[in-house]
Design a protein around this motif. Sequence first.
Motif, PDB file in Angstrom:
ATOM      1  N   TYR A 268       0.726  -1.083   0.060  1.00 60.52           N
ATOM      2  CA  TYR A 268       0.037   0.041   0.072  1.00 60.52           C
ATOM      3  C   TYR A 268       0.953   1.154  -0.149  1.00 60.52           C
ATOM      4  O   TYR A 268       0.575   2.282  -0.666  1.00 60.52           O
ATOM      5  CB  TYR A 268      -1.089  -0.079   1.147  1.00 60.52           C
ATOM      6  N   VAL A 269       2.036   1.103   0.911  1.00 55.06           N
ATOM      7  CA  VAL A 269       2.809   2.514   1.074  1.00 55.06           C
ATOM      8  C   VAL A 269       3.646   2.782  -0.371  1.00 55.06           C
ATOM      9  O   VAL A 269       3.847   4.014  -0.470  1.00 55.06           O
ATOM     10  CB  VAL A 269       3.888   2.367   2.127  1.00 55.06           C
ATOM     11  N   CYS A 270       3.419   1.730  -1.406  1.00 50.88           N
ATOM     12  CA  CYS A 270       4.168   1.949  -2.578  1.00 50.88           C
ATOM     13  C   CYS A 270       3.281   3.019  -3.391  1.00 50.88           C
ATOM     14  O   CYS A 270       3.910   3.631  -4.420  1.00 50.88           O
ATOM     15  CB  CYS A 270       4.634   0.867  -3.198  1.00 50.88           C
ATOM     16  N   VAL A 286      10.244   2.638   0.672  1.00 50.97           N
ATOM     17  CA  VAL A 286      10.603   3.366   1.888  1.00 50.97           C
ATOM     18  C   VAL A 286      10.138   4.761   1.348  1.00 50.97           C
ATOM     19  O   VAL A 286      10.586   5.149   0.499  1.00 50.97           O
ATOM     20  CB  VAL A 286      11.829   3.232   2.431  1.00 50.97           C
ATOM     21  N   VAL A 287       9.441   5.286   2.469  1.00 52.26           N
ATOM     22  CA  VAL A 287       9.057   6.590   2.188  1.00 52.26           C
ATOM     23  C   VAL A 287      10.470   7.740   2.198  1.00 52.26           C
ATOM     24  O   VAL A 287      11.232   7.414   3.339  1.00 52.26           O
ATOM     25  CB  VAL A 287       8.176   7.327   3.115  1.00 52.26           C
ATOM     26  N   ARG A 288      10.544   8.672   1.539  1.00 50.53           N
ATOM     27  CA  ARG A 288      11.623   9.559   1.595  1.00 50.53           C
ATOM     28  C   ARG A 288      11.116  11.035   2.368  1.00 50.53           C
ATOM     29  O   ARG A 288      10.037  11.232   2.096  1.00 50.53           O
ATOM     30  CB  ARG A 288      12.038  10.132   0.054  1.00 50.53           C
ATOM     31  N   GLU A 439       0.839  -2.395   6.978  1.00 50.92           N
ATOM     32  CA  GLU A 439       1.442  -1.559   5.822  1.00 50.92           C
ATOM     33  C   GLU A 439       2.570  -0.588   6.108  1.00 50.92           C
ATOM     34  O   GLU A 439       3.110   0.036   5.074  1.00 50.92           O
ATOM     35  CB  GLU A 439       0.372  -0.913   5.121  1.00 50.92           C
ATOM     36  N   SER A 440       2.892  -0.470   7.284  1.00 48.66           N
ATOM     37  CA  SER A 440       3.951   0.750   7.461  1.00 48.66           C
ATOM     38  C   SER A 440       5.236   0.504   7.006  1.00 48.66           C
ATOM     39  O   SER A 440       5.779  -0.914   7.031  1.00 48.66           O
ATOM     40  CB  SER A 440       4.049   0.704   9.024  1.00 48.66           C
ATOM     41  N   CYS A 441       5.992   1.434   6.325  1.00 45.52           N
ATOM     42  CA  CYS A 441       7.249   1.257   5.778  1.00 45.52           C
ATOM     43  C   CYS A 441       8.328   1.020   6.822  1.00 45.52           C
ATOM     44  O   CYS A 441       9.401   0.577   6.611  1.00 45.52           O
ATOM     45  CB  CYS A 441       7.438   2.241   4.692  1.00 45.52           C
ATOM     46  N   GLY A 442       7.849   1.594   8.197  1.00 45.73           N
ATOM     47  CA  GLY A 442       9.099   1.428   9.262  1.00 45.73           C
ATOM     48  C   GLY A 442      10.119   2.382   9.387  1.00 45.73           C
ATOM     49  O   GLY A 442      10.858   2.356  10.050  1.00 45.73           O
ATOM     50  N   LYS A 443       9.870   3.405   8.775  1.00 46.04           N
ATOM     51  CA  LYS A 443      10.641   4.651   8.771  1.00 46.04           C
ATOM     52  C   LYS A 443      10.637   5.259   9.918  1.00 46.04           C
ATOM     53  O   LYS A 443      11.544   5.791  10.586  1.00 46.04           O
ATOM     54  CB  LYS A 443      10.704   5.423   7.397  1.00 46.04           C
ATOM     55  N   CYS A 444       9.557   5.755  10.361  1.00 48.41           N
ATOM     56  CA  CYS A 444       9.265   6.539  11.615  1.00 48.41           C
ATOM     57  C   CYS A 444       8.527   5.932  12.762  1.00 48.41           C
ATOM     58  O   CYS A 444       7.683   5.157  12.581  1.00 48.41           O
ATOM     59  CB  CYS A 444       8.599   7.873  11.193  1.00 48.41           C
ATOM     60  N   THR A 445       8.832   6.385  13.807  1.00 45.37           N
ATOM     61  CA  THR A 445       8.553   5.623  15.175  1.00 45.37           C
ATOM     62  C   THR A 445       6.941   5.785  15.270  1.00 45.37           C
ATOM     63  O   THR A 445       6.296   4.876  15.794  1.00 45.37           O
ATOM     64  CB  THR A 445       9.406   6.117  16.212  1.00 45.37           C
ATOM     65  N   PRO A 446       6.508   7.054  15.163  1.00 40.00           N
ATOM     66  CA  PRO A 446       5.016   7.010  15.689  1.00 40.00           C
ATOM     67  C   PRO A 446       4.014   5.977  14.900  1.00 40.00           C
ATOM     68  O   PRO A 446       3.049   5.548  15.351  1.00 40.00           O
ATOM     69  CB  PRO A 446       4.601   8.418  15.118  1.00 40.00           C
ATOM     70  N   CYS A 447       4.325   5.980  13.666  1.00 41.71           N
ATOM     71  CA  CYS A 447       3.373   5.151  12.595  1.00 41.71           C
ATOM     72  C   CYS A 447       4.116   3.438  13.033  1.00 41.71           C
ATOM     73  O   CYS A 447       3.304   2.558  13.304  1.00 41.71           O
ATOM     74  CB  CYS A 447       3.790   5.266  11.370  1.00 41.71           C
ATOM     75  N   ARG A 448       5.235   3.236  13.041  1.00 37.53           N
ATOM     76  CA  ARG A 448       5.715   1.903  13.047  1.00 37.53           C
ATOM     77  C   ARG A 448       5.207   1.173  14.337  1.00 37.53           C
ATOM     78  O   ARG A 448       4.926   0.149  14.429  1.00 37.53           O
ATOM     79  CB  ARG A 448       7.383   1.677  12.928  1.00 37.53           C
ATOM     80  N   ILE A 449       5.766   2.087  15.581  1.00 30.58           N
ATOM     81  CA  ILE A 449       5.280   1.233  16.842  1.00 30.58           C
ATOM     82  C   ILE A 449       3.799   1.757  17.286  1.00 30.58           C
ATOM     83  O   ILE A 449       3.289   1.054  17.819  1.00 30.58           O
ATOM     84  CB  ILE A 449       6.477   2.085  18.007  1.00 30.58           C
ATOM     85  N   GLY A 484       3.169  13.469  14.365  1.00 34.74           N
ATOM     86  CA  GLY A 484       4.628  13.057  14.378  1.00 34.74           C
ATOM     87  C   GLY A 484       5.184  12.041  13.431  1.00 34.74           C
ATOM     88  O   GLY A 484       6.157  11.639  13.229  1.00 34.74           O
ATOM     89  N   SER A 485       4.107  11.713  12.635  1.00 33.76           N
ATOM     90  CA  SER A 485       4.394  10.654  11.444  1.00 33.76           C
ATOM     91  C   SER A 485       5.055  11.414  10.168  1.00 33.76           C
ATOM     92  O   SER A 485       4.826  12.426   9.867  1.00 33.76           O
ATOM     93  CB  SER A 485       3.209   9.820  10.955  1.00 33.76           C
ATOM     94  N   LEU A 486       5.778  10.852   9.452  1.00 34.78           N
ATOM     95  CA  LEU A 486       6.582  11.216   8.461  1.00 34.78           C
ATOM     96  C   LEU A 486       5.642  11.428   7.059  1.00 34.78           C
ATOM     97  O   LEU A 486       5.736  12.404   6.403  1.00 34.78           O
ATOM     98  CB  LEU A 486       7.979  10.457   8.088  1.00 34.78           C
ATOM     99  N   CYS A 487       4.618  10.581   7.050  1.00 31.56           N
ATOM    100  CA  CYS A 487       3.792  10.458   5.648  1.00 31.56           C
ATOM    101  C   CYS A 487       2.276  10.178   6.325  1.00 31.56           C
ATOM    102  O   CYS A 487       1.886   9.831   7.420  1.00 31.56           O
ATOM    103  CB  CYS A 487       4.224   9.466   4.824  1.00 31.56           C
ATOM    104  N   ALA A 488       1.311  10.182   5.279  1.00 27.61           N
ATOM    105  CA  ALA A 488       0.143  10.245   5.599  1.00 27.61           C
ATOM    106  C   ALA A 488      -0.402   8.801   6.091  1.00 27.61           C
ATOM    107  O   ALA A 488      -1.574   8.575   6.696  1.00 27.61           O
ATOM    108  CB  ALA A 488      -0.699  10.515   4.385  1.00 27.61           C
ATOM    109  N   LEU A 489       0.285   7.803   5.764  1.00 23.11           N
ATOM    110  CA  LEU A 489      -0.093   6.681   6.393  1.00 23.11           C
ATOM    111  C   LEU A 489      -0.060   6.728   7.942  1.00 23.11           C
ATOM    112  O   LEU A 489      -1.430   6.168   8.425  1.00 23.11           O
ATOM    113  CB  LEU A 489       0.859   5.238   6.036  1.00 23.11           C
ATOM    114  N   GLY A 490       1.091   6.969   8.391  1.00 19.93           N
ATOM    115  CA  GLY A 490       0.474   7.066  10.003  1.00 19.93           C
ATOM    116  C   GLY A 490       0.007   8.368  10.459  1.00 19.93           C
ATOM    117  O   GLY A 490      -0.697   8.240  11.496  1.00 19.93           O
TER     118      GLY A 490
HETATM  119  S1  SF4 Z   1       4.191   7.295   8.675  1.00 23.17           S
HETATM  120 FE1  SF4 Z   1       6.372   6.746   8.905  1.00 23.17          FE
HETATM  121  S2  SF4 Z   1       6.753   4.565   9.056  1.00 23.17           S
HETATM  122 FE2  SF4 Z   1       4.517   5.146   8.480  1.00 23.17          FE
HETATM  123  S3  SF4 Z   1       4.728   4.577   6.306  1.00 23.17           S
HETATM  124 FE3  SF4 Z   1       5.013   6.889   6.570  1.00 23.17          FE
HETATM  125  S4  SF4 Z   1       7.133   7.072   6.774  1.00 23.17           S
HETATM  126 FE4  SF4 Z   1       6.481   4.968   6.860  1.00 23.17          FE
END
Ligand code: SF4
Length: 518
Positions: A268-270, A286-288, A439-449, A484-490
């Motif tokens: 999904y994150v792609c 992975v999100v830039r 679906e988290s890409c894992g780059k940032c903590t608020p979304c991943r954890i 705190g998330s880097l992109c809109a998924l989190g």
């Molecule tokens: S919010 Fe962060 S961890 Fe989640 S998909 Fe976006 S960049 Fe990746």
Amino acid sequence: MTVTIYVPGDSGALALGAEKVAKAIEAEALSRGIDARIVRNGSRGLYWLEPMVEVATDAGRVAYGPVSAKDVPTLFDAGLVSGGQHKLSLGDPEKIPFLAKQTRLTFARCGITDPVSLEDYEVHGGLTGLRNAVKMIPADIVKQVTDSGLRGRGGAGFPTGIKWKTVLDTAAEQKYIVCNADEGDSATFADRMIMEGDPFVLIEGMAIAGLATGATKGFVYIRSEYPHAIAVMNKAVQVARSAGILGKSVLGSSQGFDLEIRSGAGAYVCGEETSLLNSLEGKRGVVRAKPPLPAIQGLFGKPTVINNVISLASVPIIMDKGAEYYRDFGMGRSRGTIPIQIAGNVKHGGLFEVAFGLTLGEIVDEIGGGTATGRPVKAVQVGGPLGAYFPRTLFDTPFDYEEFAKRDGLIGHAGITVFDDSADMLRMARFAMEFCAIESCGKCTPCRIGSTRGVETLDKVAGGIEPEKNLALVTDLCNTMKFGSLCALGGFTPYPVMSALTHFPEDFRPVPVAQAAE
Ligand code: SF4
Ligand SMILES: Cc1cc2nc3c(=O)[nH]c(=O)nc-3n(C[C@H](O)[C@H](O)[C@H](O)COP(=O)(O)O)c2cc1C
């Protein structure tokens, strides 16, 4: 005399048996000595009527549906070839209310033409926009798109012309046009429908984007779950290349533009633009971090326009009929038309293209016809898995970017999922967190954890463990994810969670033991 019969080759129609219907029609016509030409058109988007078969008669097209292979002999007995009456008769398809009420600008040809016939495309107005663009300087093309008010249909609603201007104004030896056809949102199928039903309109839109910005190369990143769309797009690119639309010179102009079709990586994150660019480059999706913006440093570090399929497919009509024509449709800052995709537990599921401004209630109750189960509508999720759940009390919200934002919602890619009163909104909130965790890409903590903690905390609420304390924790967690998330998924996962909690607090109570065991 040859009779032309249309049987959609669209994935949605195929899933409902269109291939068998096409074969049965072919065999039946042969056995009756009827000279039939079967055209595999796209879908008109009335999915509860698919497979919808149409026949070209002297009085225009006549439709039948939903047709199954076993209906074919009786259809021929009833005089299908001349539009005869049958229990599946739908008459003139354009007069079916679901279609008659639409304003089809982007989808004007979808379901009408043979998708891979360039001749058919031109007969129905195709290529006029590109021909106009070829005669213009890049800045004027960009201005026309800007003046039309077109905003990105992929989710964020960013003005398309401004994005193009940034790419035009950034000097580089190589620039790219990337079409985002990852279409991962739940309830969405507009991109697929256009790629399968009218692929040249997307190719034309991308070629115009190339002329407007100086980009000579384009990629269409199509989700891997869309094999039919990939096949149709590949075929259409070949046809366009042979016809001199793509290649070293676009329609005899001094600029070249060529296209490649790429299959997505299945995440999904792609669909997130920077993750998509990484995936296109052969890296993990992975999100830039932004900046730099893709318009300045995008694919392979070069200035890149990245637009959704519908954004690009809406450009030819703007270049054909003018910015004002397009801008005259819509309301507020939401100009033009939007292909609304109605799905979930709904009577009339399908694609409905209309000017912005219809209310959510009109879309769900009048156009969609309420739920398929016949039970009351409880909630609708608008904008895919990151969209808010709207209760009936918000059904007066007009379909408009700003109006939805005012009510803590979003339009996204304009997919609507309808739920009846049996939906459990605590379960839906948990699903949103679980989806984000998977679906988290894992780059940032608020979304991943955060998403994993969200699932655990909602499970505690369902289990009756300190519900008040845990609901406060969910709210706190949502704020952390949102800001705190880097992109809109989190960042947007809190929308479905918090809207479910705000509008349906009665569902956020311990789940009875028997139900929990299901
Ligand atoms: S919010 Fe962060 S961890 Fe989640 S998909 Fe976006 S960049 Fe990746
Ligand atoms: C997690 C995530 C998934 C996305 N998926 C898609 C998608 O499938 N298709 C799409 O066009 N945009 C998607 N987007 C939005 C893109 O990042 C980007 O805004 C869009 O491609 C820009 O094109 P537009 O301006 O024409 O809308 C997604 C965004 C996020 C955060």
